[in-house]
Motif scaffolding. Structure first.
Motif, mmCIF file in Angstrom:
data_model
loop_
_atom_site.group_PDB
_atom_site.id
_atom_site.type_symbol
_atom_site.label_atom_id
_atom_site.label_comp_id
_atom_site.label_asym_id
_atom_site.label_seq_id
_atom_site.Cartn_x
_atom_site.Cartn_y
_atom_site.Cartn_z
ATOM 1 N N TRP A 239 0.815 -1.206 0.000
ATOM 2 C CA TRP A 239 0.000 0.000 0.000
ATOM 3 C C TRP A 239 0.851 1.259 0.000
ATOM 4 O O TRP A 239 0.433 2.284 -0.551
ATOM 5 N N ARG A 242 1.779 1.917 -3.586
ATOM 6 C CA ARG A 242 0.607 2.376 -4.328
ATOM 7 C C ARG A 242 0.242 3.817 -3.958
ATOM 8 O O ARG A 242 -0.176 4.605 -4.817
ATOM 9 N N SER A 246 -0.003 7.003 -6.448
ATOM 10 C CA SER A 246 -1.230 7.793 -6.477
ATOM 11 C C SER A 246 -0.948 9.278 -6.254
ATOM 12 O O SER A 246 -1.482 10.138 -6.958
ATOM 13 N N GLU A 407 -2.915 -8.197 -2.420
ATOM 14 C CA GLU A 407 -3.131 -6.935 -3.134
ATOM 15 C C GLU A 407 -4.465 -6.318 -2.740
ATOM 16 O O GLU A 407 -4.597 -5.097 -2.659
ATOM 17 N N LEU A 408 -5.455 -7.166 -2.490
ATOM 18 C CA LEU A 408 -6.748 -6.646 -2.062
ATOM 19 C C LEU A 408 -6.647 -5.998 -0.680
ATOM 20 O O LEU A 408 -7.193 -4.910 -0.446
ATOM 21 N N ASP A 410 -3.975 -4.692 0.650
ATOM 22 C CA ASP A 410 -3.236 -3.442 0.454
ATOM 23 C C ASP A 410 -4.142 -2.352 -0.108
ATOM 24 O O ASP A 410 -4.021 -1.176 0.253
ATOM 25 N N THR A 411 -5.067 -2.745 -1.009
ATOM 26 C CA THR A 411 -5.964 -1.762 -1.619
ATOM 27 C C THR A 411 -6.900 -1.165 -0.577
ATOM 28 O O THR A 411 -7.215 0.034 -0.614
ATOM 29 N N LEU A 414 -4.903 1.350 1.225
ATOM 30 C CA LEU A 414 -4.707 2.505 0.352
ATOM 31 C C LEU A 414 -5.962 3.377 0.326
ATOM 32 O O LEU A 414 -5.876 4.602 0.486
ATOM 33 N N GLN A 415 -7.119 2.765 0.140
ATOM 34 C CA GLN A 415 -8.357 3.536 0.059
ATOM 35 C C GLN A 415 -8.624 4.294 1.354
ATOM 36 O O GLN A 415 -9.025 5.470 1.327
#
Length: 457
Positions: A239, A242, A246, A407-408, A410-411, A414-415
């Motif tokens: 994250w 990412r 971003s 990855e999910l 981490d997403t 991130l969100q």
């Protein structure tokens, strides 16, 4: 040869200010131009600068005002610097524009120990104003201390610009806000980019090492399925990586210096040592820091690695120590709560582990509040995703090994991080230069203006 009025004005200014003034060629200057340059200050006016009548430029002790080439300044404009003001090539200030890079400090007992009722008794605080090449400020625009206005940007009449504005933007209002963006022309003169330094201190959730081989990511030279490649090194991903992408994608005009100090297996005791060592060896001042630890403090006890386990009292002490240190040289600190354990053990043990970890997260929340830091609680959205995903979900769920993240997972982090940054407008606030006591501002921001001053003799 008869002197033109502009040449006579230029000669008079050079005679009055000597080496404190650098004046370019081909300038158009009015007879009533008022320039005040205090000892140790410097004013640079580039080539082909046009200044209209009734304007004033004040450069206070030690400060710098740098006006680039082909700049146009309208009537009755007022420019006053205690730290530094920079106008990039080709920018334009219309009539009655006001640029002040300083304010009176609040009349607190610390700032006015004698309680004198004198206007300047509290002293001043200052931060640079930078107007990048090609920007246009319309009539009666006011720009406050610490603001950077991007290249080609246009600010509407009567606006008060109290926060930095990106390049290629139309802004208006009080305070000025973005109305639209446009495709700006490339500027031939590039200003120093605004740089934000962001630090990450935590565990493998932040470190997230990933093995790499250049052939694995070269689309024209991918290895055959089933073939072997050599691990050439480790990338930091997850994250944090990412978030870096971003931020850079959304603000290409800003340079982000990302320092990831995440360390696999680290407890709060280890992270506290990393924070202390980083400050001792680098002395870096951060704009933003993310701090998160605790999962290994709890896990070690359930792994029966008791010498490495950290009880809640010690964890709380480490968090308070780190926050006291970090808030001393970081503009904004965000404490991130730990993500829960997945089914790494039998359900009863995992439930006990998560109950304990939740107590550590609550201690982190309390410590953050006590030190003026923000707390990001990712527990609820993380467990919600884990609860709703089917056991055989093709994404692999939110955990890769019931502790580290897919990855999910981490997403989700991130969100949640991006939502917090947006909700509190953190990056926007960090793009403003912080106000500092006048002499401190001269020392800290001096390098921004060094190339606009003559070299010391």
């Amino acid at each position: 040869m008869t002197s033109t009025p502009t040449q006579a004005v230029a000669d008079r200014l050079r005679a009055n200010h000597g080496t404190a003034l650098t004046l370019g060629a081909g300038c158009k200057l009015p007879d009533d131009l008022m320039i005040e340059i205090d000892p140790g200050a410097h004013l640079t006016i580039g080539d082909r600068v046009s200044i209209r009548r009734g304007s004033t430029i004040q450069v206070h002790r030690g400060a710098t005002v740098a006006i680039g080439n082909d700049v146009a300044i309208g009537e009755h404009t007022f420019i006053s610097a205690m730290a530094g003001i920079r106008l990039g090539d080709g920018c334009a200030l219309s009539n009655m524009v006001d640029l002040h890079d300083h304010n009176h400090r609040p009349r607190t007992p610390a700032n006015v120990p004698t309680s004198k009722l004198v206007l300047w008794a509290s002293g001043f605080e200052a931060a640079p104003i930078i107007v990048e090449p090609g920007a246009i400020l319309s009539n009666k625009v006011t720009v406050t201390a610490g603001v950077r206005i991007g290249a080609n940007t246009r600010v509407g009449a009567n606006a008060v610009v109290s926060h930095s504005i990106a390049p290629d933007t139309v802004a208006a209002g009080v305070p000025a806000s973005v109305r639209r963006h446009f495709d700006g022309v490339p500027t031939t003169a590039h200003e120093d980019r605004r740089t934000l330094t962001i630090g990450f201190f935590g565990t493998s959730i932040m470190e997230h090492l990933e093995a790499f081989n250049a052939q694995m990511t070269t689309q024209a030279d991918l290895p055959e399925v089933g073939s072997k490649v050599t691990v050439e090194g480790w990338h930091r991903r997850g994250w944090v990586h990412r978030l870096t992408l971003s931020l850079r994608a959304a603000r290409a005009h800003v340079a982000f210096e990302m320092r990831n100090h995440g360390e696999g297996g680290a407890t709060s005791r280890d992270v506290a040592g990393i924070v202390e060592a980083d400050r001792a060896t680098t002395g870096v001042d951060y704009d933003l820091v993310f701090l998160g630890c605790g999962i290994n403090d709890v896990w070690r006890r359930f792994q029966n690695r008791l010498s490495e386990a950290i009880d809640l009292g010690e964890y709380t002490r480490h968090m308070n120590t780190m926050l006291e240190q970090l808030t001393g040289y970081t503009r904004q600190v965000i404490v991130i709560g730990e993500t829960p354990f997945g089914p790494v053990e039998d359900p009863e043990t995992v439930a006990a582990m998560n109950t304990e970890l939740a107590r550590y997260n609550e201690a982190a929340r309390t410590a953050a509040a006590a030190h003026g830091a923000l707390f990001l609680d990712v527990w609820a959205p993380f467990t919600a995703a884990a609860r709703h995903l089917p056991a055989d979900d093709a994404t692999g769920g939110v955990w890769s090994d019931d502790v580290h993240l897919t990855e999910l997972g981490d997403t989700i982090l991130l969100q949640q991080t991006e939502h917090l940054l947006t909700e509190h407008r953190i990056i926007e606030a960090l793009l403003d230069y912080p106000l500092l006591e006048r002499d401190q501002a001269l020392a800290v921001y001096g390098p921004l203006f060094a190339r606009h001053r003559p070299a010391p003799v």
